[in-house]
Each structure stands twice: as structure tokens, then as C-alpha cells.
Design an enzyme around this catalytic site. Structure first.
Site, short mmCIF file in Angstrom:
data_model
loop_
_atom_site.label_atom_id
_atom_site.label_comp_id
_atom_site.label_asym_id
_atom_site.label_seq_id
_atom_site.Cartn_x
_atom_site.Cartn_y
_atom_site.Cartn_z
N LYS A 488 -34.51 37.62 13.77
CA LYS A 488 -34.07 36.31 13.28
C LYS A 488 -33.01 35.73 14.21
O LYS A 488 -32.39 36.48 14.99
CB LYS A 488 -33.51 36.47 11.87
CG LYS A 488 -32.34 37.45 11.80
CD LYS A 488 -31.98 37.82 10.38
CE LYS A 488 -30.78 38.76 10.39
NZ LYS A 488 -30.55 39.41 9.12
N TYR A 715 -5.98 20.40 27.51
CA TYR A 715 -5.70 19.39 26.48
C TYR A 715 -4.44 19.75 25.70
O TYR A 715 -4.18 20.92 25.43
CB TYR A 715 -6.85 19.32 25.47
CG TYR A 715 -8.07 18.60 25.98
CD1 TYR A 715 -8.01 17.27 26.37
CD2 TYR A 715 -9.30 19.26 26.05
CE1 TYR A 715 -9.14 16.62 26.82
CE2 TYR A 715 -10.43 18.61 26.50
CZ TYR A 715 -10.34 17.29 26.89
OH TYR A 715 -11.47 16.65 27.33
#
Ligand SMILES: *Cc1c(COP(=O)(O)O)cnc(C)c1O
Length: 820
Positions: A488, A715
Site C-alpha cells: 500500500k 526565511y
């Protein structure tokens, strides 16, 4: 002189086997894997007992055309025209036959062993000596108890030099390999910790390795490695090298790096000599010095040795599977070419199911030791064993032997540039392309033209490691217990059909995915294993049934929906799986529901219950063992009632990865293997080396900057350095799955073997590392995780679990698959 053709009667005598010869055959090919059969008419199949008993595959091999078998018992079934040679141990018989074959030839043989570097030294010696010798050697690193006899079997009358490596993992193994290889010249490479676990001490391991040389005339080795073993060296004549001890025959006294090359000076026979090595990492340097010593020991002049070593090329034993242009898959094996590695590569091509069409681009095979017409007929035979649609041959020899080939589409070109010019005209679309060439043909140019340019952050997936992990768990199961592999979420981020192909080829019993679409993608890629869907949406039942996917039914609502769906379409007995909730409280029927469920299932002919399962919530955690026992009890109660109602047996399964490791009594009929396949299991200590992570995430340095003590980085001015220093900006950010939580020094990456912290916030596509004091340049490789810097460690840094780290790596990061 003997060729490697024997009559089966001769073979029977050589290996001293019982049984009757019902029909005479010629034997030229030895086979041990029923999935890899070529030249069946002249094949001899050894039913070896490994994890699976080889006797189980006799019928399959017979169906593939094999008529001669070496077995311990049998045949249990009637196979007319087949000869069964009865022996106590088919493996010992294989070794005896190879040893006999070896004894028929007078060629010179070099035997190599050591913990690391065997394959590289073997391949490099091949590169260095191929100009003057017709050499036979192990394909890739076929150096085991099975690999060595298969390698030695290839010796033919034209060979004048054999170079064989021998690998062992425990005691009493080398003796057998010595008897097969019988090297006159021995080479001992680096001794490290590999396989220490198979021996009681390092000393025991070294002594076992030295057994390879017990009848050798000369031994070449690193003087420092055997300081404590002087009395144990079984060879009179030695040739040693050292960087410390002047008594060594080759004493290396000076080492300098000159523009990524490595310049060595040494004393040899009291004279100063030199050598330029085109590599600068320590392992390569040590292997190259071993080759240097070997060339001198073999009598080459220092000048000649230097000239050849300078041209050494890197050795790649791995196939790479990559995304190609126009929806193609490309298998890149453009570094070497011989019959054996062609067979391995073709077999890997055969395992790929994702495209109908298969293409082989092949260069001339150099140095095979066979006559050209014989060689290319063998090549054509080998190609015939796989379904190849398109063949492209490059080189004069292939052009001259075109008549051997008879494929639906074929093209021949004089050289690589000629092919490159015509690539567009030939056209490639929706096919799997194997690119296999001798180094001198520079097929990497073709590979570059046919593959998608990768963003410089890639995740490498090692398919051999995946297989090793699978086998580790298989070894923990009782015979007959099935394996369902959990694929999965893109196989926990590791890929789709690439992983599934490998699992299918290696015969897992079931696959499981989370959603119907994931199952559909696997079917479209040609996967035909049964697939269980954990979370089937009612809106996609059409896709589910069209693709023969098997739904998990976890609630009354879903059961109703599915029964109505099948009823309306006249479907009966559709295979489904029942999920029982024994404590997870996510999906599933609770014990209270079982009675009602049984009522609904009784006489229900629309569904057939394939399996009943539940999921452990804390199989890895000793502190919850009492709870796990409760889950086991609830599960047993549930499936017993269900089986009683149904009146037929269902597959029962409960264990996930750490359940397999920690709860052997709860394996029942099948286990569901998830994260352990990918190399992580908190119940298996990393120090055991039993599991290996299959994925490495790599990126590279985009820019290096000097930073002053007061400057801020990223940032929000979120980072700074304490002193003047240097940062490297690397090409990975949170959009690639490197979470923001790793910022501001929390996360660390490996740059040239040194662990360095992030500085400042992680940005979308980039982040910054503090590389002060390191020699770092633009383009350098940076490791985000691999087998050194493990996913478990990253998970710990940001307080999450390895599952999340793995599945977070975004689809933007290209996956490249390796197979050896
Ligand atoms: C994902 C999953 C597994 C596998 O768990 P691992 O811990 O990764 O082995 C097993 N069973 C079910 C129902 C799952 O959803």
C-alpha cells in the site's frame, strides 16, 4: 583438451550417483533455478535445498524441457525420458562436478578472497590483464558455495587465465571452494567486519579465509592485515604491500590527490616507482594498490602497471531500472557484457511485466573466449528464452553474425554513434528496454538519450536487499505459512510495479493495497498475484471486479453493498476477506457482531470468504503484550465461529512485521509483511544486520556560501552560525518530503561521510546545511538517509515513526531501482 560437454553417463560416474540412465544426453549447462532455464536440452538441474526444497521444482523444470536431474530422492512422479541421478547431497555433487571440470584444464588460476573488495579486485584485474590473456571469471559476485562451481564450470579450452573470487560466511566452507578453484596464485583483499557473526572470532574467520591458499604457490596481500598471522600463512612465496612497513615488497610512502586522482609513490625492489589511480575514495585506493601489487607480482613492469591502472574504469555490478522517455522502462546495464551477465539481465527483463513489449539493445561481446559464430548462436539462444520483440545489435561482430538472430523486429548498427543517429527513427514507446553493452561501446550515451532526466534528488531502491529482507522473514515461518506483502501507499514510498514484480517473481502469495486504484495500477503493470484491497470504495466496485481485486469487508454496510452489487450482476462466490476488530478500533467487525455476521454469511452464495484477519495494535511493544494476548484470544474466538458457520476453511492471518518477529505462535496460515520488507523492524536490532534498509535518499549541493558570524540564513532569518563559516544549499525541501520539522539544526545529513546539521528553516525545494570546515563543492552528493544514516534516526529526530518518513518522500523524487 576438454570442452564443457559431458555425457550424462560420464557425469553420473564423476559424481558417483545412483539411479538409472534411461536415455543418453549431452550435458553442457548446469542449472539450479527452475525460473532461469536456458539451453534446457543440454541442461542438468540440481535440486538444491535452500529455503525452498529444489525437489519441489523438478516438475516445473521438466516442463521447461530439462531431462536430467541430480536429486536426493525421487522421482515421486512419472517423468518419462528423464534421468535421475541420486546422490546424498545435490550441492556436494555440483561442487564435485565443477572440481572435476577444473582439473581437466592447465590454465593459470588466481583465487581471491577477503571481506571487502573481492569483486572489484577481480573485475579490475580482468580490465588490467584482458589485453594479453583469455580470461574466465565469476559473473558478477557469484562467489558462494553455488556461485563458485557455476563460475568454474565456464572454463573452456581457450582460456589461459582464470580469476575466481570465493566468499564464505561461516567455517568449513573454504575447503570446498579451494577444491573447486585450486588457485596457484592467491590474493587476499581487505579484511573487515563482514560476516563476523558467522565465526566465533576474527581469528577464526581469517584462518578460514586462508584455507583458499593452502596449495597456492604465491600469495599477494596487504602486509599489515596479517601481522598476527605470520605463522598461519600457508604459502611460501608472498608478495606484500604496505603503507607503514618498509619490509613489504611494495612500500607506498607517498600519497597525494591531484584533481580527483590519486598519485602514489612507492619502493619496489629498492627502486622508486609511481602510479596514478583514477579514484580518490579509500576503498578504491586500497583495491587499486592490491591490483598494482598483483601486476608487479605477475611480472609486469612498473611502467606498464602504471599505464594500465591509470585507465581503470569503475565497476558496476548492478542493473539500474529507471523511467524512460515515452512511457518506457529502461534497464541500464551498460558497463559490462558477457554471456553470464547477459543471462542475468535478460532474466531481470523477463521479470518485468509493466509493458507488453520488450526490447534488447546489445553490443558486441568482447573477450568471450568463444568463436564468434558459436558465441552469437549462444546469444541468440539465450535471447530466445525470453520473449523479446525488438532487438538492436551494435558492433561489427553482431553485424557479421546477423543470421543467428530471428526476432520480430531487428536492427543492426556499426557503432554507438550510428545507433544514436537513428534512435528517433526506430522509435520507442511503452516498452521495457534492456541496454547491455561492453564498456568500450559507451552505451551510457544511449541510456542518457532514452531516460528521463532525473531531478537531482533521487531515491535509490535496492531490490536485492528487498529480497534479502523477504527471505529473513520467510526463515521465521513454519513451512506452508503464506506471505502477504503489504504494498500500500506506493510500497511504503518505494515504488509500485517495480517492487511488485520482484515480489511476484519471488513467489509471495498475496499482495495488499489500501485502495482500489492502487490495485488497478498493479494489474495494469501485469501483476497477476491475488491482491487484497483494505479499503474498497463502493463507488469503484466495477473497477474492483474487472481487475479481479479482492475486497476487505469490514462492516455490515459494506457487506450489504457488495452483496447487492454481486447479486445484481449475477456474480457468485466472489473472494472477499473479513476484517475483525480485536482492539484497534479502526475498521472491522467486533466480537459482538460475529453472530449477526455469521447469520448473514450462512447460505450466502455471492461471496466466498477467502480469509479472516485482524490487526495487532502493539505487536512490537513488550509493555502491551498482555493486550496482544487478548487480541489473539478474540481473534481465535471470531474465526472459529465463522469457520463453523461457513463449513469451509479460510486463511487466517493476524501478524504484521513485528508480529512475525515477536509472536511466532500467532502466524496461523499467513502473515502480513509490511515495513520489515523495506528494512525496518523495531523488534530486530540494527546491530543484527539481519535487515537492511532498501532505500537511500540522495540529493546534491547546489551552491556553497561563506557566511559571517552575524549573517542570518533562510526565511524569517531563522538560522545563523556561531562563528564565520560555510553553508551548502542542497536540492531537497519540504515539497520533496523533507519536513519542515527538520529545520534549524534538528535534521542532519551526510556530506562526505560527515554528519552535518541543517541551518534555518527548510524551504519548499531547498534547505541549507552547516558545512563549516568541510571540503564541500557544488555538485557533491548528500545523503538524506541510507544504511548509514537510518530512517529510524530521522524519525527519532522529529519525533515520528519510520513509516511516516518513508511514505512522505514525494512522487517528485525519482526512484531508481538496483538489482545485482
Ligand atoms: C499496513 C498493514 C500491515 C503491515 O504492517 P507493518 O507494521 O508495516 O508490517 C499489516 N496489516 C494491515 C491491516 C495493515 O494495514
Amino acid at each position: 583438451m576438454h570442452s564443457n560437454q559431458y555425457s550424462v553417463t560420464e557425469v553420473k560416474q564423476i559424481i558417483n550417483a545412483g539411479g538409472n540412465i534411461v536415455k543418453e544426453y549431452t550435458i553442457s549447462t548446469l542449472l539450479t533455478d527452475s525460473r532461469r532455464i536456458n539451453n534446457a536440452a543440454e541442461g542438468l538441474f540440481f535440486a538444491l535445498s535452500a529455503r525452498r526444497n529444489g525437489h519441489e521444482f523438478v516438475a516445473e523444470a521438466y516442463a521447461a524441457g530439462i531431462r536430467n536431474f541430480v536429486v536426493q530422492h525421487g522421482p515421486e512422479f512419472n517423468l518419462p525420458e528423464a534421468n535421475f541421478l541420486l546422490v546424498d547431497s545435490p550441492l556436494a555433487a555440483l561442487q564435485i562436478l565443477a572440481a572435476y571440470h577444473r582439473s581437466q584444464f592447465k590454465l593459470q588460476v588466481i583465487g581471491i578472497t577477503g571481506s571487502n573488495g573481492k569483486t572489484i579486485v577481480k573485475e579490475w584485474l580482468y580490465q588490467l590483464l584482458a589485453a594479453d590473456k583469455n580470461i574466465v571469471r565469476n559473473p558478477k559476485s557469484y562467489n558462494s558455495q553455488i556461485g563458485v562451481p557455476l563460475s568454474v564450470w565456464q572454463i573452456n579450452g581457450r582460456n589461459d587465465l582464470g580469476i575466481f573470487e570465493a566468499g564464505i560466511s561461516t567455517i568449513n566452507e573454504m575447503d570446498k571452494l579451494q577444491a573447486i578453484i585450486k588457485p596457484q596464485i592467491g590474493i587476499l583483499t581487505h579484511i573487515g567486519s563482514a560476516h563476523d557473526e558467522g565465526f566465533t572470532s576474527r581469528r577464526e574467520k581469517v584462518l578460514e579465509k586462508l584455507q583458499l591458499f593452502k596449495n597456492s604457490k604465491q600469495l599477494i596481500y596487504h602486509y599489515d592485515e596479517l601481522l598476527d598471522y605470520k605463522k598461519d600463512i600457508p604459502v611460501k612465496e608472498t608478495f606484500t604491500w604496505s603503507r607503514k612497513f618498509k619490509v613489504a615488497d611494495l612500500y607506498v610512502f607517498s600519497e597525494t590527490v591531484i584533481s580527483k586522482k590519486y598519485y602514489l609513490r612507492a619502493y619496489y625492489h629498492k627502486k622508486e616507482i609511481e602510479c596514478l589511480i583514477p579514484f580518490s575514495d579509500q576503498a578504491s585506493i586500497e583495491n587499486a594498490i592490491t591490483c598494482w601489487a598483483a601486476m608487479l607480482a605477475l611480472g609486469y613492469s612498473a611502467v606498464e602497471a602504471d599505464k594500465r591502472i591509470e585507465r581503470l574504469a569503475p565497476v558496476s555490478m548492478r542493473l539500474e531500472l529507471k523511467n524512460g522517455v515515452s512511457n518506457c522502462s529502461v534497464i541500464d546495464d551498460s558497463y559490462n557484457s558477457d554471456l553470464q551477465s547477459l543471462e542475468i539481465a535478460l532474466n531481470f527483463l523477463g521479470q518485468q511485466n509493466q509493458h507488453q513489449k520488450k526490447t534488447l539493445i546489445l553490443s558486441d561481446i568482447l573477450q568471450s573466449g568463444l568463436q564468434q559464430d558459436v558465441l552469437y548462436c549462444q546469444v541468440a539462444n539465450l535471447i530466445g528464452t525470453q520473449r523479446i520483440d525488438k532487438f538492436i545489435g551494435v558492433g561489427d561482430a553482431l553485424i557479421n553474425n546477423q543470421t543467428c538472430f530471428n526476432l520480430p523486429e531487428q536492427h543492426f548498427f556499426k557503432d554507438t554513434p550510428a545507433l544514436l543517429q537513428q534512435l528517433k527513427t526506430i522509435g520507442f514507446k511503452d516498452e521495457t528496454i534492456l541496454i547491455k553493452g561492453s564498456r568500450s561501446f559507451e552505451f551510457e550515451r544511449i541510456s542518457n538519450a532514452l531516460t528521463q532526466k532525473a531531478h537531482e534528488t533521487i531515491m535509490e531502491i535496492n531490490l536485492n536487499t528487498l529480497l534479502g529482507n523477504l527471505n529473513f522473514y520467510r526463515s521465521k515461518l513454519k513451512p506452508g505459512v503464506k506471505v502477504m506483502a503489504m504494498v500500500k501507499a506506493f510500497s511504503y514510498g518505494s515504488g509500485t510495479f517495480e517492487v511488485a514484480n520482484m515480489l511476484q517473481y519471488n513467489k509471495v502469495d498475496y499482495l495488499a493495497v489500501a485502495y482500489i486504484d492502487e490495485g488497478v495500477a498493479l494489474r495494469q503493470a501485469g501483476i497477476n498475484l491475488p491482491i487484497m484491497v483494505l479499503n474498497p470504495e463502493a463507488s469503484a466496485f466495477d473497477k474492483l471486479t474487472e481487475n479481479k481485486l479482492q475486497p476487505v469487508i469490514y462492516s455490515f454496510g459494506l457487506l450489504d453493498d457488495f452483496v447487492i452489487y454481486t447479486q445484481e450482476r449475477g456474480i457468485v462466490n466472489y473472494p472477499v476477506h473479513l476484517k475483525i476488530d480485536t482492539g484497534m478500533h479502526r475498521l472491522g467487525f467486533e466480537n459482538l457482531d460475529i453472530e449477526t455476521l455469521c447469520d448473514m454469511l450462512e447460505q450466502n452464495r455471492y461471496v466466498h470468504i477467502q480469509s479472516v484477519f485482524s490487526h495487532l495494535v502493539a505487536s512490537e511493544a513488550p509493555e502491551h503484550d498482555e493486550f496482544t494476548k487478548k487480541q489473539i484470544k478474540r481473534f481465535e474466538k471470531a474465526f472459529k465461529e465463522i469457520e463453523k458457520t461457513l463449513g469451509y476453511k479460510v486463511i487466517k492471518h493476524l501478524c504484521n512485521t513485528s508480529g512475525i518477529t515477536r509472536w511466532p505462535s500467532a502466524h496461523y496460515d499467513m502473515v502480513r509483511l509490511g515495513i520489515g520488507l523495506y528494512g525496518v523492524d523495531s523488534a530486530v536490532p540494527a546491530s543484527d544486520n539481519a535487515l537492511q534498509p532498501i532505500a537511500s535518499l540522495k540529493t546534491s549541493v547546489a551552491q556553497v556560501k561563506k557566511i559571517g558570524a552575524g549573517d542570518t540564513i533562510s526565511y524569517g532569518r531563522s538560522g545563523s552560525l556561531l562563528k564565520d563559516g560555510k553553508i551548502a544549499t542542497v536540492r531537497i525541501g519540504y515539497a520533496d518530503g523533507y519536513l519542515r520539522a527538520f529545520g534549524k539544526g534538528v535534521g542532519k545529513m551526510l556530506v562526505k561521510g560527515t554528519l552535518v546539521p541543517t541551518v534555518g528553516n527548510i524551504t519548499m525545494d531547498m534547505c541549507m546545511l552547516d558545512v563549516s570546515g568541510l571540503d564541500v563543492n557544488e555538485g557533491d552528493e548528500v545523503i538524506v538517509f541510507n544504511d548509514q544514516l537510518r530512517i529510524e534516526e530521522l524519525a527519532r529526530q522529529i519525533g515520528t515513526i519510520p513509516y511516516e518518513i518513508l511514505t512522505n518522500v514525494s512522487q517528485r523524487v525519482k526512484r531508481v531501482y538496483f538489482y545485482e
